[in-house]
Design a protein around this motif. Structure first.
Motif, mmCIF file in Angstrom:
data_model
loop_
_atom_site.group_PDB
_atom_site.id
_atom_site.type_symbol
_atom_site.label_atom_id
_atom_site.label_comp_id
_atom_site.label_asym_id
_atom_site.label_seq_id
_atom_site.Cartn_x
_atom_site.Cartn_y
_atom_site.Cartn_z
ATOM 1 N N UNK B 93 0.728 -1.335 0.004
ATOM 2 C CA UNK B 93 -0.078 -0.120 -0.034
ATOM 3 C C UNK B 93 0.856 1.176 0.016
ATOM 4 N N UNK B 94 0.246 2.527 -0.238
ATOM 5 C CA UNK B 94 0.884 3.734 -0.328
ATOM 6 C C UNK B 94 1.743 3.871 1.011
ATOM 7 N N UNK B 114 4.595 1.943 -8.495
ATOM 8 C CA UNK B 114 3.223 2.145 -9.002
ATOM 9 C C UNK B 114 2.196 1.610 -7.658
ATOM 10 N N UNK B 115 2.471 0.755 -6.794
ATOM 11 C CA UNK B 115 1.665 0.738 -5.599
ATOM 12 C C UNK B 115 1.850 1.690 -4.669
ATOM 13 N N UNK B 116 2.587 2.668 -4.908
ATOM 14 C CA UNK B 116 2.647 3.968 -3.929
ATOM 15 C C UNK B 116 3.726 3.734 -2.725
ATOM 16 N N UNK B 117 4.441 2.815 -2.939
ATOM 17 C CA UNK B 117 5.431 2.171 -2.001
ATOM 18 C C UNK B 117 6.827 2.860 -2.245
ATOM 19 N N UNK B 118 7.691 2.626 -1.147
ATOM 20 C CA UNK B 118 9.069 3.089 -1.287
ATOM 21 C C UNK B 118 10.036 2.027 -1.391
ATOM 22 N N UNK B 119 10.639 1.635 -2.390
ATOM 23 C CA UNK B 119 11.730 0.629 -2.466
ATOM 24 C C UNK B 119 12.991 1.052 -1.597
ATOM 25 N N UNK B 120 13.516 -0.010 -0.892
ATOM 26 C CA UNK B 120 14.673 0.333 0.207
ATOM 27 C C UNK B 120 15.513 -0.675 -0.456
ATOM 28 N N UNK B 154 6.683 -3.467 4.752
ATOM 29 C CA UNK B 154 5.844 -4.264 4.322
ATOM 30 C C UNK B 154 6.088 -5.670 3.818
ATOM 31 N N UNK B 155 7.243 -5.577 3.058
ATOM 32 C CA UNK B 155 7.448 -7.050 2.505
ATOM 33 C C UNK B 155 9.222 -6.731 1.954
ATOM 34 N N UNK B 156 9.672 -7.836 1.826
ATOM 35 C CA UNK B 156 10.961 -7.891 1.119
ATOM 36 C C UNK B 156 10.948 -9.077 -0.050
ATOM 37 N N UNK B 157 11.491 -8.354 -1.326
ATOM 38 C CA UNK B 157 11.463 -9.494 -2.503
ATOM 39 C C UNK B 157 12.675 -10.097 -2.622
#
Lengths: 407, 399
Positions: B93-94, B114-120, B154-157
């Motif tokens: 989410x955003x 695109x999902x409004x989130x920040x990549x770390x 929120x998540x790790x890829x």
């Protein structure tokens, strides 16, 4: 989704979900087999993301011919995973948060959630039925927009209008005059037009499908959506396309590139060959685009007759393979429940599939929440079915009528 | 950009990640059979063709050692790309943060945004020492990784086997990630498209099988990579019902169904290989044996030129440090990273293409990776032969 499950469980005759129960034409199946088994095994690998080159080239040629315009396959055409994904790309690309999008009711049910997903606000305007001339069956042409009402829906926040012609579920084929009405408003308010024309070849009684993009001032603000599934009776292939000006398609490409990127290659190759054949046979009697509507018109007339004979009042569709019928005469079977939340036609359709084994879709499924009870005594049938299926439907209806009239 | 260049037939294309070998013949035969059945040319179940989700559930039950419900725990998507999109749209989410390990498959970053989130970002770092570099030498610093997790994460890829390096994360490495996910109640999006392509001495471990991870992990797979049919664009997401149901909602509102005949053919192919999962001839194992030979050949060719390839433990890519060739490109446009300039030069002057590694990095690490380029080795022998000729003649021309 709910009705699909019910049909799968109870129905013996499924005239509910919109897909043919007959196969795609042989030339198309052969093209598919040639593509998958040919020497060029690279057809099993990724192709160009925005559309397999042979397909976009032939689409540009074919639709260029229809629109009387020179189309660039690389920038004026984009291939998608069915028209469904084309719609998704349009809404995501063109609708911003807070934008209003006009949707004509009844509408293909995905328009509303897709507009909302893009942060837009759907604004609904209904087609209103006019009573047919005495003794005649109602036609989908009798369902019309009120020009003043339509005009009132356009505001400074209006970004786009979604047009679906021929229309699912009614089968209405918008006339030139009706399209000009919409076009004038689009030009006046600088509004985009998302034109869902998946049933473009399914028009009957010699009617003409007119492309709104060919009207004055419209090419530059319209995205046309098409479907191989409907064009070639191969809904399971999920090949669709968008045609439009580069200034709009460039944004669709961005969305596409970041959601699915590529579409399956083999199916695109086969559809390209299908279109090549159709281009060569354009307007000729052997053209599939000539034969398919001829075949479906017969089925339409058959179903119209079946329904009329038992007291369900069909609205004769000018196009598509759908037909809506008025079930008021059958109300005695399914009594009204005044306080029910569920629209009448929905309860009726559920009762019908469970008790009569005949599946259809309630018309209220094609209206927004607030309007579901406005036209709640209609159900939609799909007649793209084999003769045996239509005959079985007729048998059920006849038996049903007999049960009603016998003591 | 690089895909366009590669379309030129005079160039030996080891850039874009697609096989130029044929898929197994039974896979093509199953597609022909499927297309001949009338109803298989019409719409199927939106969340996945019944026979396919059933086949997937059987294969993965065996692999994961856990019962899977084909209707609720699996979603079929348009390629693994579609699974990544559905997963990120559904669960991110955003304002969320999502940890991405560099180098990364390039779509992760735009999809997260695109999902409004920040990549770390957190980079894999090369451990010093050793003559012949291996993908195992590239590791995450556990302390550094821990600093990337916070209350917004929120998540790790995770991508294992990894594109582009070819790293196969070990159980211990996965445990470090798992511990952090559990500690911070974070989701794990595990891109395992190359799961069958692991080479001798390595084992692909699914992070979802570690304790406490099933309920917070979406595992993504790909028919394209499994069966060498990237053009079929079928992938899948597997996970617990409470997560998968959100992916299904996204899917239902974006493209609704995937093509039917392709799904049926894939299901049949899976049954064929499921039945021989104890047999070395199973395609899941035979393909990786075939690729290991190509990997070793590729590595040797590069070494003979004086290059230092990073030999991958998995996947079908190999990265190479090209700085040792000392190709002077300082007169070319300064603003571009070295590897971009190198690849363009190599395409023009050597007729060989690859992908620059900085394409797989966030802005901060581009400098770190700009001396590497990526080769794809899932190519037929004649392609590798052509590459061999170019590489053997390399030094003659630059002397």
């Amino acid at each position: 989704v709910e009705f699909v499950k019910l049909a799968a469980t109870y129905s013996t005759v499924n005239l509910g979900q919109g897909f043919p129960d007959f196969p795609p034409p042989d030339f198309l199946k052969e093209a598919f087999v040639r593509a998958l088994s040919g020497e060029n095994h690279m057809l099993h690998q990724y192709t160009r993301a925005f559309g397999h080159p042979p397909l976009v080239k032939i689409l540009a040629q074919y639709f260029g011919k229809l629109l009387g315009r020179d189309l660039d396959p690389m920038t004026n055409v984009m291939v998608t995973v069915g028209a469904y994904q084309a719609l998704f790309c349009c809404f995501q690309a063109l609708v911003d948060e807070g934008d209003e999008v006009i949707i004509i009711e009844p509408f293909f049910d995905c328009y509303e959630p897709m507009v909302k997903m893009a942060g837009g606000m759907p604004v609904f305007v209904p087609l209103r039925p006019k009573a047919p001339k005495d003794g005649k069956l109602m036609s989908s042409a009798d369902w019309q927009l009120d020009p003043a009402e339509l005009a009132s829906k356009f505001s400074e926040r209006t970004k786009a209008i979604v047009l679906n012609s021929p229309n699912n579920p009614l089968g209405k084929v918008f006339s030139r005059g009706e399209l000009e009405l919409i076009a004038d408003l689009c030009v006046k308010h600088d509004v985009l037009c998302i034109s869902d024309e998946v049933y473009e070849w399914l028009v009957y009684d010699g009617k003409e499908h007119i492309r709104i993009a060919s009207l004055r001032g419209m090419w530059d603000r319209t995205v046309i959506i098409g479907s191989a599934g409907k064009t070639f009776s191969a809904t399971g292939w999920k090949v669709g396309w968008t045609v439009g000006p580069n200034r709009l398609l460039q944004h669709l490409r961005t969305v596409h590139q970041n959601s699915v990127y590529h579409c399956a290659t083999v199916a695109q190759e086969a559809v390209a060959q299908g279109f090549q054949r159709e281009l060569e046979l354009y307007g000729k009697p052997e053209s599939y685009f000539v034969q398919l509507p001829k075949m479906l018109q017969q089925k339409r007339d058959w179903l119209v007759q079946s329904l009329d004979a038992v007291g369900m009042k069909p609205i004769v569709p000018e196009g598509t393979y759908f037909l809506v019928a008025d079930i008021s005469e059958f109300k005695s079977d399914v009594p009204d429940v005044p306080d029910s939340d569920e629209p009448y036609d929905s309860r009726f359709a559920k009762w019908m599939v469970k008790n009569k084994g005949l599946a259809a879709i309630p018309l209220s499924a094609f209206y927004c929440g607030a309007h579901k009870n406005n036209y709640n005594h209609f159900i939609r049938f799909c007649f793209a079915k084999e003769e045996a299926t239509l005959k079985a439907a007729n048998d059920i209806l006849q038996k049903w009528k007999l049960e009603k009239t016998s003591p | 950009e690089f895909t366009k260049v590669a379309a030129d037939p005079s160039i030996v294309n080891l850039g874009q990640g697609l096989p130029d070998i044929s898929p197994p013949s039974y896979v093509k035969e199953e597609l022909a059979k499927a297309a001949a059945v009338d109803r298989l040319n019409q719409y199927t179940r939106g969340f996945g063709h019944p026979s396919l989700v059933k086949a997937l559930s059987q294969v993965y039950e065996r692999v994961c050692g856990r019962k899977l419900d084909p209707l609720t725990d699996i979603l079929v998507t348009v390629g693994a790309y579609g699974s990544l999109f559905s997963t990120i749209q559904a669960l991110i989410e955003e304002g969320d943060e999502v940890i991405i390990i560099e180098p990364f498959y390039d779509c992760y970053e735009p999809m997260v945004k695109m999902a409004g989130a920040k990549p770390v970002f957190i980079p894999l770092r090369y451990k010093n020492g050793g003559n012949s570099a291996s993908s195992a030498d590239w590791v995450l610093d556990p302390a550094e990784l821990a600093t990337k997790f916070n209350s917004k994460t929120k998540a790790i890829i995770l991508n294992t086997p990894h594109n582009p390096i070819g790293k196969v994360f070990t159980r211990e490495e996965l445990q470090v990630i798992a511990d952090l996910c559990i500690k911070h109640d974070t989701l794990c999006i595990s891109d395992e498209v190359y799961e069958w392509l692991v080479y001798k001495g390595n084992k692909h471990i699914k992070i979802a099988t570690l304790p406490g991870m099933w309920e917070r992990t979406i595992t993504i797979g790909s028919a394209g990579k499994t069966y060498s049919v990237t053009g079929w664009k079928l992938g899948w997401s597997i996970g617990p019902q409470n997560l998968i149901k959100h992916l299904q909602v996204v899917h239902q509102n974006t493209l609704y169904t995937c093509p039917t005949p392709l799904q049926e053919a894939l299901a049949q192919a899976f049954w064929i290989d499921y039945k021989r999962m104890d047999d070395p001839d199973c395609y899941f194992y035979s393909l990786s044996r075939e690729l290991e030979i190509k990997r070793d050949r590729m590595a040797q060719l590069l070494q003979e030129v004086g290059l230092k390839p990073v030999v991958p433990d998995g996947g079908y890519f190999m990265i190479v440090d090209v700085s040792t060739l000392n190709v002077d490109l300082s007169d070319v446009d300064e603003k571009q990273p070295y590897d971009y300039k190198f690849v363009k030069w190599m395409i023009t002057s050597k007729k060989l293409s690859a992908i620059p590694l900085s394409a797989f990095c966030g802005p901060a690490t581009k400098r770190q990776f700009e001396k590497y380029i990526r080769f794809c080795f899932i190519k037929k022998d004649s392609t590798l032969d052509a590459a061999e000729v170019i590489l053997k003649n390399w030094n003659k021309q630059t002397a």
